[in-house]
Design a protein around this motif. Structure first.
Motif, PDB file in Angstrom:
ATOM      1  N   LYS A 163       0.837  -1.129   0.080  1.00  0.00           N
ATOM      2  CA  LYS A 163      -0.171  -0.147   0.162  1.00  0.00           C
ATOM      3  C   LYS A 163       0.961   1.174  -0.222  1.00  0.00           C
ATOM      4  O   LYS A 163       0.307   2.380  -0.625  1.00  0.00           O
ATOM      5  CB  LYS A 163      -0.797   0.035   1.272  1.00  0.00           C
ATOM      6  CG  LYS A 163      -2.367  -0.419   1.070  1.00  0.00           C
ATOM      7  CD  LYS A 163      -3.224  -0.146   1.957  1.00  0.00           C
ATOM      8  CE  LYS A 163      -4.447  -1.006   1.919  1.00  0.00           C
ATOM      9  NZ  LYS A 163      -4.954  -1.502   3.305  1.00  0.00           N
TER      10      LYS A 163
ATOM     11  N   ASP B 238       1.489  11.665   0.039  1.00  0.00           N
ATOM     12  CA  ASP B 238       0.363  11.124  -0.661  1.00  0.00           C
ATOM     13  C   ASP B 238      -0.002   9.903   0.048  1.00  0.00           C
ATOM     14  O   ASP B 238      -1.084   9.582   0.045  1.00  0.00           O
ATOM     15  CB  ASP B 238       1.115  10.496  -2.200  1.00  0.00           C
ATOM     16  CG  ASP B 238       1.216  11.796  -3.075  1.00  0.00           C
ATOM     17  OD1 ASP B 238       0.356  13.098  -2.876  1.00  0.00           O
ATOM     18  OD2 ASP B 238       1.795  11.494  -4.178  1.00  0.00           O
ATOM     19  N   VAL B 239       0.847   9.225   1.004  1.00  0.00           N
ATOM     20  CA  VAL B 239       0.828   8.076   1.570  1.00  0.00           C
ATOM     21  C   VAL B 239      -0.373   8.444   2.633  1.00  0.00           C
ATOM     22  O   VAL B 239      -1.230   7.910   3.105  1.00  0.00           O
ATOM     23  CB  VAL B 239       2.043   7.573   2.157  1.00  0.00           C
ATOM     24  CG1 VAL B 239       1.557   6.207   3.194  1.00  0.00           C
ATOM     25  CG2 VAL B 239       2.630   6.574   1.072  1.00  0.00           C
TER      26      VAL B 239
ATOM     27  N   LYS C 191      -2.210  11.197   2.644  1.00  0.00           N
ATOM     28  CA  LYS C 191      -3.482  11.561   2.102  1.00  0.00           C
ATOM     29  C   LYS C 191      -4.515  10.487   2.007  1.00  0.00           C
ATOM     30  O   LYS C 191      -5.652  10.517   2.081  1.00  0.00           O
ATOM     31  CB  LYS C 191      -3.144  12.035   0.794  1.00  0.00           C
ATOM     32  CG  LYS C 191      -4.140  13.354   0.182  1.00  0.00           C
ATOM     33  CD  LYS C 191      -3.427  14.020  -1.064  1.00  0.00           C
ATOM     34  CE  LYS C 191      -4.262  14.505  -1.887  1.00  0.00           C
ATOM     35  NZ  LYS C 191      -3.658  15.478  -2.753  1.00  0.00           N
ATOM     36  N   ASP C 192      -3.700   9.162   1.250  1.00  0.00           N
ATOM     37  CA  ASP C 192      -4.748   8.073   1.159  1.00  0.00           C
ATOM     38  C   ASP C 192      -5.293   7.554   2.668  1.00  0.00           C
ATOM     39  O   ASP C 192      -6.333   7.120   2.594  1.00  0.00           O
ATOM     40  CB  ASP C 192      -3.628   6.919   0.589  1.00  0.00           C
ATOM     41  CG  ASP C 192      -3.252   7.253  -0.865  1.00  0.00           C
ATOM     42  OD1 ASP C 192      -4.181   7.979  -1.565  1.00  0.00           O
ATOM     43  OD2 ASP C 192      -2.470   6.521  -1.303  1.00  0.00           O
TER      44      ASP C 192
ATOM     45  N   GLN D 279      -7.993   9.572   3.740  1.00  0.00           N
ATOM     46  CA  GLN D 279      -9.389   8.875   2.957  1.00  0.00           C
ATOM     47  C   GLN D 279      -9.804   7.732   3.462  1.00  0.00           C
ATOM     48  O   GLN D 279     -10.940   7.650   3.269  1.00  0.00           O
ATOM     49  CB  GLN D 279      -8.868   8.885   1.432  1.00  0.00           C
ATOM     50  CG  GLN D 279      -8.946  10.285   0.768  1.00  0.00           C
ATOM     51  CD  GLN D 279      -8.266  10.590  -0.491  1.00  0.00           C
ATOM     52  OE1 GLN D 279      -7.902   9.683  -1.054  1.00  0.00           O
ATOM     53  NE2 GLN D 279      -8.356  11.730  -0.613  1.00  0.00           N
ATOM     54  N   THR D 280      -9.099   6.904   4.274  1.00  0.00           N
ATOM     55  CA  THR D 280      -9.689   5.740   4.608  1.00  0.00           C
ATOM     56  C   THR D 280     -10.414   5.905   6.012  1.00  0.00           C
ATOM     57  O   THR D 280     -10.951   4.869   6.684  1.00  0.00           O
ATOM     58  CB  THR D 280      -8.826   4.668   5.041  1.00  0.00           C
ATOM     59  OG1 THR D 280      -7.820   5.266   6.123  1.00  0.00           O
ATOM     60  CG2 THR D 280      -7.727   4.441   3.777  1.00  0.00           C
TER      61      THR D 280
END
Ligand code: ADP
Ligand code: MG
Length: 240
Positions: free
Chosen positions: A123, A177-178, A180-181, A184-185
């Motif tokens: 991931k 970016d990690v 940010k992901d 979003q979870t």
């Protein structure tokens, strides 16, 4: 998810956190910004009891963690923390770094810990680095391992203390970016950062700290366009 009432911390005569009363909701992403020495790290470190508050109360969900008899390790299991300087175990591979705590602290079976670790490493974009040692990784890769390692404990809260401040500029984005992901979870995240664009884009709320207090809090849009205090305005004029 996190609630503090009159949270106070001093180091000797130095009063570093002054009666901080605030609430952070489940799934919320809070960015803490403010000048150096304002107490940002100390605030984070009190939330997972890396520092003992000298006054006030902290609740994680419905549990008061500032009670004297509280089991600090049990609290920390549920709160992941990522530091500026990664703090990976240098003598362990990437995979071992990520499986260590689940096996040691949660008594997870090695096979399962490795399966979960590999999924997490995939991931964060590091599937091919599972057997590498940290000294073979770039700063951005190390920090992504550190994030995977924290997530391997399946925490409900993630704390980040300037996770990109030690990185070369070209590696900042891969880490953000990690994060940010992760935001979003629905992860509850508290992020001390100097990355104002990240704070603007990803945070639900900004805490502006100065001299041991949350001087101002608000939605990024409001805070960055119309800070309410002179102190925040001065700070923004220096960093934007
Ligand atoms: P920030 O993260 O906003 O830069 P910190 O929370 O690291 O601020 O520090 C706030 C104040 O607390 C500073 O004056 C710092 O010197 C002091 N401080 C932080 N940690 C310790 C410590 N372990 N012992 C003594 N003083 C500390
Ligand atoms: Mg700090």
């Amino acid at each position: 998810m996190i609630k503090t009432i009159d949270l106070t911390k001093s180091f000797g005569d130095n009063l570093v956190l002054k009666d901080i009363t605030t609430t952070i909701d489940q799934g919320e992403v809070v960015a803490i910004i403010g000048p150096s020495g304002s107490g940002k790290s100390t605030f984070l470190r009190c939330i997972n009891l890396l520092e003992d508050p000298t006054g006030g109360f902290i609740w994680i969900k419905d549990k008061e963690i500032t009670k004297p008899q509280v089991n600090k390790l049990a609290i920390r299991k549920n709160i992941g923390m990522v530091f500026q300087h990664f703090h990976l175990f240098p003598h362990m591979t990437v995979l071992e770094n990520v499986t260590y705590a689940p096996i040691k602290v949660k008594h997870m079976k090695k096979d399962l810990a490795e399966k979960i670790a590999k999924e997490l490493l995939a991931k964060v974009g590091l599937a091919e680095k599972v057997n590498a040692y940290p000294n073979r990784l770039s700063g951005g890769q190390k920090q992504r391992v550190a994030i995977a390692r924290a997530l391997a404990m399946d925490p409900e809260i993630m704390l980040f203390d300037e996770p990109t401040s030690a990185l070369d500029p070209e590696m900042v984005k891969e880490v953000l970016d990690v994060m940010k992901d992760l935001a979003q979870t629905g992860m509850t995240m508290v992020v001390v950062t100097h990355e104002m664009n990240f704070a603007k884009e990803v945070a639900d709320r900004i805490f502006f700290m100065d001299e041991g207090q949350i001087v101002e809090e608000g939605k990024p849009k409001d805070f960055f366009s119309k800070p309410k205090t002179k102190r925040a305005e001065d700070f923004l004029s220096k960093v934007l």
